[in-house]
Design an enzyme around this catalytic site. Structure first.
Site, PDB file in Angstrom:
ATOM      1  N   THR A 170       0.795  -1.175   0.030  1.00  0.00           N
ATOM      2  CA  THR A 170      -0.009  -0.037   0.022  1.00  0.00           C
ATOM      3  C   THR A 170       0.892   1.313   0.019  1.00  0.00           C
ATOM      4  OG1 THR A 170      -0.050   0.173   2.359  1.00  0.00           O
ATOM      5  CG2 THR A 170      -1.868  -1.370   1.418  1.00  0.00           C
ATOM      6  N   SER A 213       3.560   4.502  -4.207  1.00  0.00           N
ATOM      7  CA  SER A 213       3.763   5.643  -5.353  1.00  0.00           C
ATOM      8  C   SER A 213       4.912   6.536  -5.149  1.00  0.00           C
ATOM      9  CB  SER A 213       2.420   6.517  -5.605  1.00  0.00           C
ATOM     10  OG  SER A 213       1.987   7.015  -4.406  1.00  0.00           O
ATOM     11  N   GLY A 267       8.009   7.613  -1.950  1.00  0.00           N
ATOM     12  CA  GLY A 267       8.769   7.269  -0.740  1.00  0.00           C
ATOM     13  C   GLY A 267       9.304   5.910  -0.121  1.00  0.00           C
ATOM     14  N   ILE A 268       9.120   5.220   0.825  1.00  0.00           N
ATOM     15  CA  ILE A 268       9.477   4.157   1.329  1.00  0.00           C
ATOM     16  C   ILE A 268       8.538   2.992   0.793  1.00  0.00           C
ATOM     17  CG2 ILE A 268       9.369   2.565   3.365  1.00  0.00           C
ATOM     18  CD1 ILE A 268       9.750   5.241   5.141  1.00  0.00           C
ATOM     19  N   GLY A 269       7.294   3.183   0.570  1.00  0.00           N
ATOM     20  CA  GLY A 269       6.684   1.945  -0.322  1.00  0.00           C
ATOM     21  C   GLY A 269       7.133   1.980  -1.572  1.00  0.00           C
ATOM     22  N   TYR A 276      -0.741  10.976  15.300  1.00  0.00           N
ATOM     23  CA  TYR A 276       0.326   9.957  14.359  1.00  0.00           C
ATOM     24  C   TYR A 276       0.938   9.077  15.398  1.00  0.00           C
ATOM     25  CZ  TYR A 276       4.308   8.545  11.152  1.00  0.00           C
ATOM     26  OH  TYR A 276       5.171   8.038  10.367  1.00  0.00           O
TER      27      TYR A 276
HETATM   28  P1  NDP Z   1       5.324   9.586   1.527  1.00  0.00           P
HETATM   29  O1  NDP Z   1       4.585  10.845   2.004  1.00  0.00           O
HETATM   30  O2  NDP Z   1       6.524   9.686   0.663  1.00  0.00           O
HETATM   31  O3  NDP Z   1       4.352   8.671   0.929  1.00  0.00           O
HETATM   32  C1  NDP Z   1       3.220   8.282   1.387  1.00  0.00           C
HETATM   33  C2  NDP Z   1       2.535   7.180   0.364  1.00  0.00           C
HETATM   34  O4  NDP Z   1       1.297   6.695   1.200  1.00  0.00           O
HETATM   35  C3  NDP Z   1       2.235   7.608  -0.810  1.00  0.00           C
HETATM   36  O5  NDP Z   1       2.420   6.710  -1.645  1.00  0.00           O
HETATM   37  C4  NDP Z   1       0.826   8.003  -0.463  1.00  0.00           C
HETATM   38  O6  NDP Z   1      -0.008   7.689  -1.891  1.00  0.00           O
HETATM   39  C5  NDP Z   1       0.266   6.898   0.395  1.00  0.00           C
HETATM   40  N1  NDP Z   1      -1.105   7.038   0.865  1.00  0.00           N
HETATM   41  C6  NDP Z   1      -1.206   8.245   1.527  1.00  0.00           C
HETATM   42  N2  NDP Z   1      -2.387   7.901   2.180  1.00  0.00           N
HETATM   43  C7  NDP Z   1      -3.346   7.022   1.281  1.00  0.00           C
HETATM   44  C8  NDP Z   1      -4.541   6.495   1.254  1.00  0.00           C
HETATM   45  N3  NDP Z   1      -5.720   6.899   1.908  1.00  0.00           N
HETATM   46  N4  NDP Z   1      -4.460   5.413   0.519  1.00  0.00           N
HETATM   47  C9  NDP Z   1      -3.599   4.633  -0.320  1.00  0.00           C
HETATM   48  N5  NDP Z   1      -2.249   5.356  -0.200  1.00  0.00           N
HETATM   49  C10 NDP Z   1      -2.254   6.400   0.562  1.00  0.00           C
HETATM   50  O7  NDP Z   1       5.645   8.935   3.132  1.00  0.00           O
HETATM   51  P2  NDP Z   1       6.731   8.107   3.494  1.00  0.00           P
HETATM   52  O8  NDP Z   1       7.343   7.141   2.413  1.00  0.00           O
HETATM   53  O9  NDP Z   1       7.754   8.662   4.090  1.00  0.00           O
HETATM   54  O10 NDP Z   1       5.912   7.009   4.454  1.00  0.00           O
HETATM   55  C11 NDP Z   1       5.865   5.715   4.346  1.00  0.00           C
HETATM   56  C12 NDP Z   1       5.251   5.352   5.707  1.00  0.00           C
HETATM   57  O11 NDP Z   1       6.434   5.335   6.603  1.00  0.00           O
HETATM   58  C13 NDP Z   1       4.242   5.793   6.377  1.00  0.00           C
HETATM   59  O12 NDP Z   1       3.439   4.740   6.888  1.00  0.00           O
HETATM   60  C14 NDP Z   1       4.699   6.634   7.376  1.00  0.00           C
HETATM   61  O13 NDP Z   1       4.174   6.974   8.449  1.00  0.00           O
HETATM   62  C15 NDP Z   1       6.098   5.739   7.830  1.00  0.00           C
HETATM   63  N6  NDP Z   1       7.078   6.271   8.362  1.00  0.00           N
HETATM   64  C16 NDP Z   1       7.955   7.499   7.503  1.00  0.00           C
HETATM   65  C17 NDP Z   1       9.057   7.985   8.325  1.00  0.00           C
HETATM   66  C18 NDP Z   1       9.684   9.159   7.423  1.00  0.00           C
HETATM   67  O14 NDP Z   1      10.629   9.772   8.300  1.00  0.00           O
HETATM   68  N7  NDP Z   1       9.688   9.428   6.130  1.00  0.00           N
HETATM   69  C19 NDP Z   1       9.343   7.676   9.569  1.00  0.00           C
HETATM   70  C20 NDP Z   1       8.573   6.766  10.144  1.00  0.00           C
HETATM   71  C21 NDP Z   1       7.596   6.016   9.726  1.00  0.00           C
HETATM   72  P3  NDP Z   1      -0.476   8.830  -2.926  1.00  0.00           P
HETATM   73  O15 NDP Z   1       0.417   9.926  -2.872  1.00  0.00           O
HETATM   74  O16 NDP Z   1      -0.827   8.339  -3.959  1.00  0.00           O
HETATM   75  O17 NDP Z   1      -1.819   9.422  -2.066  1.00  0.00           O
END
Ligand code: NDP
Length: 243
Positions: free
Chosen positions: A8, A11, A13-15, A152
């Site tokens: 999930t 698109s 960052g980490i995913g 959060y």
């Molecule tokens: P980004 O903001 O770079 O990416 C977030 C991703 O989540 C996007 O692909 C976005 O998709 C998707 N997303 C958000 N809401 C929805 C939704 N309702 N349905 C489907 N997809 C959704 O964040 P990160 O990569 O940094 O974060 C990824 C995970 O890592 C999160 O759970 C975050 O809490 C966790 N995390 C991140 C940290 C950091 O420092 N970066 C630290 C600790 C945890 P779209 O843009 O297409 O809506």
């Protein structure tokens, strides 16, 4: 046999990095996005250059019907799901006193409820296979809490609780449930910080650097390969929080 994975929020960052790594390791990836269609399809195109095909599925996983739709896609096309990465998440940076019910619903539904619904959807298939791997992307703040990020922190603490409890419930079915709790990782999520703020954060981290998406994706690869780790919250944080 080829493994099927749903990631999930793939698109960005980490995913995105997790999805890319899994696909390069020969796993069939269903990469979900919500709003960032262009970015999601750019991942597909990037992998096609290496002759790797992934599926892109739009779904707002904070809503049950949409999360159901995502899993239905996987089942229709591949009959099963072996790996679920609950990664999608949003952050919210506000004084606790200013948080509204709308903020609560947005953060909790996106970060926690989605993992509940997505897991409920895939577990029957994993139980049937007597094999499965669920990885929840949590946060350091779910362990130690963060000022100005109370909602959060609540959502991620919930993820940690769910990870531990579900690991116990699903262990006898050979389904492993773990969480990765990153510290600060270089993604769009941290755009809110100025350069100076990021330097200050770095100075609090024993390894003196911000993490990269690859640091998390490598741990995902390892957790998928492994077969004796379950119920663990693995915090990849450069030593920022040592608990
Ligand atoms: P980004 O903001 O770079 O990416 C977030 C991703 O989540 C996007 O692909 C976005 O998709 C998707 N997303 C958000 N809401 C929805 C939704 N309702 N349905 C489907 N997809 C959704 O964040 P990160 O990569 O940094 O974060 C990824 C995970 O890592 C999160 O759970 C975050 O809490 C966790 N995390 C991140 C940290 C950091 O420092 N970066 C630290 C600790 C945890 P779209 O843009 O297409 O809506």
């Amino acid at each position: 046999m080829e493994k099927i994975a749903i990631v999930t929020g793939a698109s960005k960052g980490i995913g995105r990095e997790i999805a890319k790594n899994l696909a390069k390791n020969g796993i069939k990836v269903i990469a979900n996005y919500n709003k960032s269609q262009k970015e999601a399809y750019s991942l597909k195109e990037e992998l096609q250059k290496e002759n790797i095909e992934i599926d892109i599925v739009q779904a707002n996983i904070s809503q049950r019907e949409e999360a159901n739709k995502l899993v239905e896609f996987a089942i229709k096309k591949y009959k099963t799901v072996d790996i679920l990465i609950n990664n999608a998440g949003i952050s919210e940076y506000k004084m606790f006193i200013d948080e509204t019910d709308e903020d609560w619903n947005k953060v909790i539904n996106t970060n926690l409820y989605s993992a509940f619904v997505m897991s409920q959807n895939v577990i029957p298939y994993m139980v049937h296979n007597k094999n499965g791997c669920i990885i929840n992307i949590s946060s350091i703040w779910g362990i130690v809490g963060a000022s100005l990020e109370v909602l959060y922190s609540i959502s991620k603490a919930g993820i940690n609780g769910m990870t531990k409890a579900l690991a116990k419930e699903l262990g006898p079915s050979n389904i492993r449930v773990n969480a990765i709790a990153p510290g600060i990782i270089n993604t769009n999520m941290n755009e809110k910080f100025t350069k100076q703020e990021l330097e200050e954060i770095k100075s609090q981290i024993p390894l003196e650097k911000i993490g990269q998406v690859q640091d998390i994706a490598k741990c995902v690869n390892w957790l998928i390969e492994d077969n004796y780790t379950t119920g663990q919250i693995i915090s990849i944080n450069g030593g920022w929080a040592i608990t």
